[in-house]
Motif scaffolding. Structure first.
Motif, PDB file in Angstrom:
ATOM      1  N   PRO A   1       0.821  -1.213   0.000  1.00  0.00           N
ATOM      2  CA  PRO A   1       0.000   0.000   0.000  1.00  0.00           C
ATOM      3  C   PRO A   1       0.861   1.272   0.000  1.00  0.00           C
ATOM      4  CG  PRO A   1      -0.025  -1.001   2.173  1.00  0.00           C
ATOM      5  CD  PRO A   1       0.678  -1.971   1.264  1.00  0.00           C
ATOM      6  N   ILE A   2       2.071   1.177   0.561  1.00  0.00           N
ATOM      7  CA  ILE A   2       2.975   2.342   0.567  1.00  0.00           C
ATOM      8  C   ILE A   2       3.374   2.677  -0.868  1.00  0.00           C
ATOM      9  CG2 ILE A   2       5.128   3.324   1.487  1.00  0.00           C
ATOM     10  CD1 ILE A   2       4.972   1.200   3.733  1.00  0.00           C
ATOM     11  N   THR A   3       3.683   1.635  -1.655  1.00  0.00           N
ATOM     12  CA  THR A   3       3.989   1.834  -3.076  1.00  0.00           C
ATOM     13  C   THR A   3       2.835   2.532  -3.781  1.00  0.00           C
ATOM     14  OG1 THR A   3       5.624   0.073  -3.407  1.00  0.00           O
ATOM     15  CG2 THR A   3       4.201   0.568  -5.285  1.00  0.00           C
ATOM     16  N   LEU A   4       1.604   2.087  -3.515  1.00  0.00           N
ATOM     17  CA  LEU A   4       0.433   2.678  -4.178  1.00  0.00           C
ATOM     18  C   LEU A   4       0.248   4.149  -3.795  1.00  0.00           C
ATOM     19  CD1 LEU A   4      -2.158  -0.249  -3.829  1.00  0.00           C
ATOM     20  CD2 LEU A   4      -0.801   0.363  -5.835  1.00  0.00           C
ATOM     21  N   PHE A   5       0.363   4.466  -2.501  1.00  0.00           N
ATOM     22  CA  PHE A   5       0.206   5.847  -2.031  1.00  0.00           C
ATOM     23  C   PHE A   5       1.325   6.746  -2.564  1.00  0.00           C
ATOM     24  CE2 PHE A   5      -2.679   4.425   1.474  1.00  0.00           C
ATOM     25  CZ  PHE A   5      -3.695   5.340   1.231  1.00  0.00           C
ATOM     26  N   GLN A   6       2.560   6.226  -2.474  1.00  0.00           N
ATOM     27  CA  GLN A   6       3.724   7.009  -2.902  1.00  0.00           C
ATOM     28  C   GLN A   6       3.666   7.288  -4.403  1.00  0.00           C
ATOM     29  OE1 GLN A   6       7.342   5.471  -1.168  1.00  0.00           O
ATOM     30  NE2 GLN A   6       8.584   6.342  -2.800  1.00  0.00           N
ATOM     31  N   LEU A   7       3.294   6.257  -5.182  1.00  0.00           N
ATOM     32  CA  LEU A   7       3.212   6.413  -6.632  1.00  0.00           C
ATOM     33  C   LEU A   7       2.091   7.381  -7.015  1.00  0.00           C
ATOM     34  CD1 LEU A   7       4.542   5.492  -9.226  1.00  0.00           C
ATOM     35  CD2 LEU A   7       3.038   3.501  -9.259  1.00  0.00           C
ATOM     36  N   SER A   8       0.953   7.305  -6.305  1.00  0.00           N
ATOM     37  CA  SER A   8      -0.164   8.216  -6.570  1.00  0.00           C
ATOM     38  C   SER A   8       0.256   9.666  -6.344  1.00  0.00           C
ATOM     39  CB  SER A   8      -1.352   7.892  -5.650  1.00  0.00           C
ATOM     40  OG  SER A   8      -1.796   6.579  -5.870  1.00  0.00           O
ATOM     41  N   THR A   9       0.972   9.895  -5.233  1.00  0.00           N
ATOM     42  CA  THR A   9       1.439  11.246  -4.916  1.00  0.00           C
ATOM     43  C   THR A   9       2.432  11.731  -5.970  1.00  0.00           C
ATOM     44  OG1 THR A   9       1.223  10.694  -2.574  1.00  0.00           O
ATOM     45  CG2 THR A   9       2.428  12.714  -3.099  1.00  0.00           C
ATOM     46  N   GLY A  10       3.359  10.857  -6.349  1.00  0.00           N
ATOM     47  CA  GLY A  10       4.363  11.202  -7.356  1.00  0.00           C
ATOM     48  C   GLY A  10       3.740  11.514  -8.708  1.00  0.00           C
ATOM     49  N   VAL A  11       2.779  10.667  -9.111  1.00  0.00           N
ATOM     50  CA  VAL A  11       2.096  10.847 -10.394  1.00  0.00           C
ATOM     51  C   VAL A  11       1.316  12.178 -10.394  1.00  0.00           C
ATOM     52  CG1 VAL A  11       0.109   9.964 -11.715  1.00  0.00           C
ATOM     53  CG2 VAL A  11       1.986   8.433 -11.106  1.00  0.00           C
ATOM     54  N   PHE A  12       0.724  12.509  -9.243  1.00  0.00           N
ATOM     55  CA  PHE A  12       0.015  13.788  -9.104  1.00  0.00           C
ATOM     56  C   PHE A  12       0.969  14.963  -9.342  1.00  0.00           C
ATOM     57  CE2 PHE A  12      -1.387  17.412  -6.517  1.00  0.00           C
ATOM     58  CZ  PHE A  12      -2.655  17.613  -7.055  1.00  0.00           C
ATOM     59  N   LEU A  13       2.178  14.858  -8.777  1.00  0.00           N
ATOM     60  CA  LEU A  13       3.168  15.929  -8.965  1.00  0.00           C
ATOM     61  C   LEU A  13       3.666  15.986 -10.410  1.00  0.00           C
ATOM     62  CD1 LEU A  13       5.241  15.835  -5.648  1.00  0.00           C
ATOM     63  CD2 LEU A  13       3.429  17.418  -6.308  1.00  0.00           C
ATOM     64  N   TRP A  14       3.724  14.815 -11.083  1.00  0.00           N
ATOM     65  CA  TRP A  14       4.099  14.816 -12.503  1.00  0.00           C
ATOM     66  C   TRP A  14       3.049  15.580 -13.321  1.00  0.00           C
ATOM     67  CZ3 TRP A  14       8.686  14.563 -14.073  1.00  0.00           C
ATOM     68  CH2 TRP A  14       9.594  13.607 -13.644  1.00  0.00           C
ATOM     69  N   ILE A  15       1.765  15.453 -12.931  1.00  0.00           N
ATOM     70  CA  ILE A  15       0.699  16.202 -13.626  1.00  0.00           C
ATOM     71  C   ILE A  15       0.977  17.700 -13.509  1.00  0.00           C
ATOM     72  CG2 ILE A  15      -1.775  16.777 -13.633  1.00  0.00           C
ATOM     73  CD1 ILE A  15      -2.270  13.928 -12.458  1.00  0.00           C
ATOM     74  N   ILE A  16       1.290  18.125 -12.271  1.00  0.00           N
ATOM     75  CA  ILE A  16       1.589  19.550 -12.017  1.00  0.00           C
ATOM     76  C   ILE A  16       2.803  19.997 -12.837  1.00  0.00           C
ATOM     77  CG2 ILE A  16       2.141  21.259 -10.213  1.00  0.00           C
ATOM     78  CD1 ILE A  16      -0.608  19.923  -9.869  1.00  0.00           C
ATOM     79  N   TYR A  17       3.847  19.135 -12.839  1.00  0.00           N
ATOM     80  CA  TYR A  17       5.072  19.456 -13.589  1.00  0.00           C
ATOM     81  C   TYR A  17       4.793  19.500 -15.092  1.00  0.00           C
ATOM     82  CZ  TYR A  17      10.115  19.495 -14.600  1.00  0.00           C
ATOM     83  OH  TYR A  17      11.372  19.838 -15.022  1.00  0.00           O
ATOM     84  N   GLY A  18       3.924  18.599 -15.560  1.00  0.00           N
ATOM     85  CA  GLY A  18       3.528  18.579 -16.969  1.00  0.00           C
ATOM     86  C   GLY A  18       2.782  19.843 -17.367  1.00  0.00           C
ATOM     87  N   ILE A  19       1.965  20.369 -16.438  1.00  0.00           N
ATOM     88  CA  ILE A  19       1.246  21.630 -16.690  1.00  0.00           C
ATOM     89  C   ILE A  19       2.269  22.760 -16.864  1.00  0.00           C
ATOM     90  CG2 ILE A  19      -0.253  23.374 -15.616  1.00  0.00           C
ATOM     91  CD1 ILE A  19      -1.795  20.935 -14.338  1.00  0.00           C
ATOM     92  N   TYR A  20       3.316  22.716 -16.002  1.00  0.00           N
ATOM     93  CA  TYR A  20       4.388  23.716 -16.092  1.00  0.00           C
ATOM     94  C   TYR A  20       5.118  23.611 -17.431  1.00  0.00           C
ATOM     95  CZ  TYR A  20       9.190  25.444 -15.391  1.00  0.00           C
ATOM     96  OH  TYR A  20      10.407  26.052 -15.535  1.00  0.00           O
ATOM     97  N   LEU A  21       5.395  22.369 -17.873  1.00  0.00           N
ATOM     98  CA  LEU A  21       6.090  22.154 -19.152  1.00  0.00           C
ATOM     99  C   LEU A  21       5.163  22.373 -20.354  1.00  0.00           C
ATOM    100  CD1 LEU A  21       8.246  18.887 -18.593  1.00  0.00           C
ATOM    101  CD2 LEU A  21       9.068  21.252 -18.582  1.00  0.00           C
ATOM    102  N   LYS A  22       3.844  22.501 -20.071  1.00  0.00           N
ATOM    103  CA  LYS A  22       2.822  22.607 -21.118  1.00  0.00           C
ATOM    104  C   LYS A  22       2.894  21.407 -22.069  1.00  0.00           C
ATOM    105  CE  LYS A  22       2.400  27.690 -21.200  1.00  0.00           C
ATOM    106  NZ  LYS A  22       3.279  27.958 -20.025  1.00  0.00           N
ATOM    107  N   ASP A  23       3.120  20.209 -21.474  1.00  0.00           N
ATOM    108  CA  ASP A  23       3.227  18.994 -22.280  1.00  0.00           C
ATOM    109  C   ASP A  23       1.979  18.133 -22.068  1.00  0.00           C
ATOM    110  OD1 ASP A  23       5.760  17.095 -23.568  1.00  0.00           O
ATOM    111  OD2 ASP A  23       3.940  16.106 -22.871  1.00  0.00           O
ATOM    112  N   ALA A  24       1.109  18.134 -23.094  1.00  0.00           N
ATOM    113  CA  ALA A  24      -0.189  17.457 -23.009  1.00  0.00           C
ATOM    114  C   ALA A  24      -0.051  15.960 -22.774  1.00  0.00           C
ATOM    115  CB  ALA A  24      -1.000  17.707 -24.276  1.00  0.00           C
TER     116      ALA A  24
END
Lengths: 88, 88
Positions: A36-59
């Protein structure tokens, strides 16, 4: 065009990478070996990648990680649903 | 600087997201609830993200996915090591 195919392939494979895990968990109704730690950690990381992708403007980065986030939420839901029925 | 922190945090969380899974598999020596298709599919996808990151010339994407790829390889190794000892 080549790079679009690479990016889209990466997106499709990672986006749907937890679909087999969803299918397996639904079939076996057992989740005790899944971390479950892997699932929570990956979810949080993936969420931050979304934010970073918005910054990069990469759809591609935004869309891929968004759908991955949804599938991870489903795996987490199944984890908590089946955890109590799982043998020690 | 804010965006560097977001990107690095995303990288650290996803990079090390399978470390808890490695720890759990080593501890329980049981992997039957883990989907091998998810592991293979995610490894392939992460590999293509490395290639796409090289195209974007984004060091964060390249480094994060490279280390994720290594940790996934370890989980796959443990999957095949412990699979035979796992109860049905």
């Amino acid at each position: 065009m080549f790079w679009v195919i690479i990016g889209v392939s990466a997106a499709i494979l990672t986006t749907f990478s937890f679909v087999p895990q969803i299918a397996r968990s639904l079939r076996t109704k057992s989740v005790k070996d899944v971390s479950p730690i892997t699932l929570f950690q990956l979810s949080t990381g993936v969420f931050l990648w979304i934010i970073y992708g918005i910054y990069l403007k990469d759809a591609i980065i935004i869309t891929a990680n968004f759908v991955t986030f949804i599938t991870l939420a489903i795996v987490l839901f199944l984890y908590f649903k089946y955890r109590k029925f799982t043998a020690k």
